[in-house]
Scaffold this active site. Structure first.
Site, PDB file in Angstrom:
ATOM      1  CB  CYS A   1      -0.893  -0.011   1.245  1.00  0.00           C
ATOM      2  SG  CYS A   1      -2.033   1.383   1.370  1.00  0.00           S
TER       3      CYS A   1
ATOM      4  CG  HIS B   1      -5.554  -2.316  -1.405  1.00  0.00           C
ATOM      5  ND1 HIS B   1      -4.550  -2.872  -0.651  1.00  0.00           N
ATOM      6  CD2 HIS B   1      -5.348  -0.982  -1.389  1.00  0.00           C
ATOM      7  CE1 HIS B   1      -3.764  -1.900  -0.198  1.00  0.00           C
ATOM      8  NE2 HIS B   1      -4.231  -0.736  -0.637  1.00  0.00           N
ATOM      9  CD  GLU B   2      -6.993   1.518  -3.991  1.00  0.00           C
ATOM     10  OE1 GLU B   2      -7.242   2.505  -3.257  1.00  0.00           O
ATOM     11  OE2 GLU B   2      -5.836   1.083  -4.137  1.00  0.00           O
TER      12      GLU B   2
ATOM     13  CG  HIS C   1      -7.552   2.619   1.096  1.00  0.00           C
ATOM     14  ND1 HIS C   1      -6.802   2.799   2.230  1.00  0.00           N
ATOM     15  CD2 HIS C   1      -6.723   2.079   0.169  1.00  0.00           C
ATOM     16  CE1 HIS C   1      -5.563   2.395   2.015  1.00  0.00           C
ATOM     17  NE2 HIS C   1      -5.488   1.937   0.759  1.00  0.00           N
TER      18      HIS C   1
END
Length: 184
Positions: free
Chosen positions: A104, A146-147, A150
């Site tokens: 990341c 993954h995004e 966030h």
């Protein structure tokens, strides 16, 4: 993007927020204004992602707590996926769960084996408000998940378990960027 231009060429490279920064660990808010400020944000996200040599970047990673992310990421067949999504929702994950190396931009230089599904579907909007559906497999599915983490105020380290998590957190604590942020 505007007039078929290359994403990020009109953007400004911004500072990437690092592990421990509050905006990175707080769920993002929905975008309500699809105007020029959003277009500028998307351009800045692309410029920052490319400058940092990443494959995806969320708005909270540059200190903006909005549900927006960009990506320029290959899948396992080396097919390039390039785009952005506003107010994304993860609507499907399925397939095999694989543990693979994940890093990341907010934890520079570190990576850990992280479990993700090998298929993911995200729905949202473009910066002009058009509906969009993004279907990813393999590495691109990992990027989408993954995004999306966030967007919920999470980083991949939150998904790492057992001894891998302990090792990752020790490495983060010793990282030069961590010492720099602790002293400011």
């Amino acid at each position: 993007m505007r007039n078929g231009s290359i994403p990020g060429t009109r953007g400004r490279v911004r500072t990437v927020t690092l592990l421990g920064t509050p905006v990175l660990h707080t769920p993002c808010e929905d975008v309500t204004d699809f105007g020029p400020e959003l277009a500028t944000l998307v351009e800045d996200l692309f410029a920052t992602m490319y400058a940092a040599e990443g494959v995806g970047l969320a708005a909270n990673q540059i200190g903006v707590p909005l549900r927006v992310f960009v990506y320029d990421c290959p899948d396992d067949d080396e097919i390039r996926h390039l785009g952005h999504v506003v107010n994304p929702r993860l609507v499907e994950t399925d397939g095999v769960v694989l543990r693979g190396p994940e890093g990341c931009l907010s934890l520079p230089g570190l990576e850990a084996g992280t479990e993700r599904h090998d298929h993911a579907v995200v729905e949202g909007f473009t910066m002009t408000g058009e509906p969009v559906t993004i279907d990813g497999t393999g590495f691109f599915a990992r990027c989408l998940q993954h995004e999306m983490d966030h967007m919920e105020g999470k980083v991949y380290a939150d998904r790492v378990k057992g001894w891998r998590r302990g090792r990752l957190l020790r490495q983060a604590g010793r990282a030069s960027w961590r010492r720099e942020t602790d002293s400011t």
